[in-house]
Write a protein that holds these residues in place. Structure first.
Motif, PDB file in Angstrom:
ATOM      1  N   ILE A 245       0.832  -1.209   0.000  1.00  0.00           N
ATOM      2  CA  ILE A 245       0.000   0.000   0.000  1.00  0.00           C
ATOM      3  C   ILE A 245       0.864   1.256   0.000  1.00  0.00           C
ATOM      4  O   ILE A 245       0.639   2.181  -0.787  1.00  0.00           O
ATOM      5  CB  ILE A 245      -0.979  -0.012   1.193  1.00  0.00           C
ATOM      6  CG1 ILE A 245      -1.997  -1.141   1.014  1.00  0.00           C
ATOM      7  CG2 ILE A 245      -1.662   1.338   1.361  1.00  0.00           C
ATOM      8  CD1 ILE A 245      -2.868  -1.403   2.226  1.00  0.00           C
ATOM      9  N   GLY A 246       1.861   1.308   0.872  1.00  0.00           N
ATOM     10  CA  GLY A 246       2.730   2.480   0.936  1.00  0.00           C
ATOM     11  C   GLY A 246       3.449   2.724  -0.374  1.00  0.00           C
ATOM     12  O   GLY A 246       3.510   3.849  -0.872  1.00  0.00           O
ATOM     13  N   LYS A 247       3.980   1.669  -0.947  1.00  0.00           N
ATOM     14  CA  LYS A 247       4.693   1.793  -2.212  1.00  0.00           C
ATOM     15  C   LYS A 247       3.754   2.252  -3.323  1.00  0.00           C
ATOM     16  O   LYS A 247       4.103   3.134  -4.112  1.00  0.00           O
ATOM     17  CB  LYS A 247       5.353   0.473  -2.589  1.00  0.00           C
ATOM     18  CG  LYS A 247       6.225   0.578  -3.815  1.00  0.00           C
ATOM     19  CD  LYS A 247       6.975  -0.722  -4.094  1.00  0.00           C
ATOM     20  CE  LYS A 247       7.869  -0.580  -5.298  1.00  0.00           C
ATOM     21  NZ  LYS A 247       8.599  -1.813  -5.587  1.00  0.00           N
ATOM     22  N   SER A 248       2.560   1.701  -3.382  1.00  0.00           N
ATOM     23  CA  SER A 248       1.589   2.101  -4.414  1.00  0.00           C
ATOM     24  C   SER A 248       1.208   3.569  -4.282  1.00  0.00           C
ATOM     25  O   SER A 248       1.107   4.278  -5.284  1.00  0.00           O
ATOM     26  CB  SER A 248       0.333   1.233  -4.336  1.00  0.00           C
ATOM     27  OG  SER A 248       0.623  -0.091  -4.665  1.00  0.00           O
ATOM     28  N   MET A 249       0.998   4.021  -3.042  1.00  0.00           N
ATOM     29  CA  MET A 249       0.666   5.433  -2.838  1.00  0.00           C
ATOM     30  C   MET A 249       1.831   6.319  -3.262  1.00  0.00           C
ATOM     31  O   MET A 249       1.624   7.352  -3.906  1.00  0.00           O
ATOM     32  CB  MET A 249       0.296   5.707  -1.378  1.00  0.00           C
ATOM     33  CG  MET A 249      -1.023   5.122  -0.946  1.00  0.00           C
ATOM     34  SD  MET A 249      -1.554   5.724   0.693  1.00  0.00           S
ATOM     35  CE  MET A 249      -0.142   5.343   1.722  1.00  0.00           C
TER      36      MET A 249
END
Length: 142
Positions: free
Chosen positions: A80-84
C-alpha cells in the motif's frame, strides 16, 4: 485525496504510533489549504470502506515533498505504501517536478526501513534546518 477525506485521514493519523500532529497545519483548514494548493497529487488508500493509508504531497514548482506518509498498522506489508508513493511521484512528474523529498523522524524505524527498501536515498551530506514562524502551531505525538 479529496477534501471530504479529511476526517477519516485525521482519524488514521491518530492511530499511528509516534505520529506528530500539528494544531494548525494539520487542522481541517490547514490540510484543505494544502490540498487546494496542490490538487490531485495527495493520495489515500482505502480498504473495506475505510482509509488505511495516506500521503500529503505537494511541490513548490521545483521540488516535491511528501508529508504525513502512513499506513495503518493492520494493513502494512501489502504494498500500500509503495503504491501510494508511486501514484504521488507520477503525479509530480506530470507537473514537471524532477525530485521529491521527505523527512522521517530518526525514531521512526518502520518508516526509515521502508524508504530505504524502496530505493530512496538517505542524505548524509546536508543538515536540515527550520524556523518556527507561529508558536501556536503545537505538535502533539500520538
Amino acid at each position: 485525496m479529496e477534501e471530504a477525506d479529511y476526517e477519516k485521514v485525521f482519524e488514521l493519523w491518530k492511530t499511528i504510533k509516534g505520529f506528530g500532529i500539528r494544531s494548525m497545519d494539520d487542522s481541517r483548514e490547514g490540510v484543505l489549504r494544502f490540498i487546494r494548493r496542490n490538487p490531485g497529487i495527495s493520495v489515500v488508500a482505502e480498504a473495506k470502506g475505510r482509509i488505511v493509508g495516506a500521503i500529503l504531497c505537494g511541490h513548490d514548482g521545483r521540488r516535491g515533498c511528501f508529508y504525513h506518509v502512513c499506513v495503518h498498522e493492520d494493513f502494512r506489508q501489502r504494498g500500500i505504501g509503495k503504491s501510494m508513493a508511486v501514484f504521488a511521484m507520477k503525479a509530480l512528474q506530470e507537473e514537471h517536478i524532477n525530485k521529491v523529498c521527505l523527512i522521517a523522524f530518526k525514531k521512526n524505524e518502520v518508516g526509515n526501513s521502508f524508504w530505504k527498501s524502496v530505493g530512496w536515498t538517505f542524505r548524509e551530506d546536508l543538515n536540515y534546518y527550520d524556523f518556527v514562524l507561529n508558536d501556536e502551531n503545537i505538535t502533539t505525538f500520538q
